[in-house]
Design a protein around this motif. Structure first.
Motif, PDB file in Angstrom:
ATOM      1  N   TRP A  40      52.857 105.904 -29.182  1.00  0.00           N
ATOM      2  CA  TRP A  40      52.858 106.910 -28.113  1.00  0.00           C
ATOM      3  C   TRP A  40      51.680 107.863 -28.126  1.00  0.00           C
ATOM      4  N   ASP A  41      51.180 108.239 -29.268  1.00  0.00           N
ATOM      5  CA  ASP A  41      50.089 109.213 -29.321  1.00  0.00           C
ATOM      6  C   ASP A  41      48.781 108.517 -28.965  1.00  0.00           C
ATOM      7  N   LYS A  42      48.151 108.971 -27.924  1.00  0.00           N
ATOM      8  CA  LYS A  42      46.917 108.354 -27.439  1.00  0.00           C
ATOM      9  C   LYS A  42      45.732 109.292 -27.657  1.00  0.00           C
ATOM     10  N   ALA A  43      44.573 108.694 -27.768  1.00  0.00           N
ATOM     11  CA  ALA A  43      43.346 109.487 -27.907  1.00  0.00           C
ATOM     12  C   ALA A  43      43.036 110.155 -26.564  1.00  0.00           C
TER      13      ALA A  43
END
Length: 68
Positions: A40-43
């Motif tokens: 879920w955590d995107k750049a």
């Protein structure tokens, strides 16, 4: 007498199961956070790069199989 005082020591089966699972595997929460970060955590997006990619796209015909 309020009900929460009567059942203060009550623990549901689900809560007991989770507590037992955490006792057996102390790194469980760390693994869950790593899995969440992976999915879920995107750049952050680079707006300049995105704009350049959008401008450099080739227009497609409305009907792809038509020969003109």
């Amino acid at each position: 007498m309020p009900l929460f005082k009567l059942f203060k020591s009550y623990e549901s089966e689900a809560t007991k199961f989770i507590a037992e699972l955490k006792e057996k595997n102390p790194k469980l929460e760390e693994q869950q956070r790593a899995g969440r970060a992976l999915l879920w955590d995107k750049a952050p997006l680079d707006l300049d790069k995105t704009a350049r990619e959008k401008e450099s796209r080739v227009q497609q015909q409305p009907y792809v199989y038509q020969n003109h």
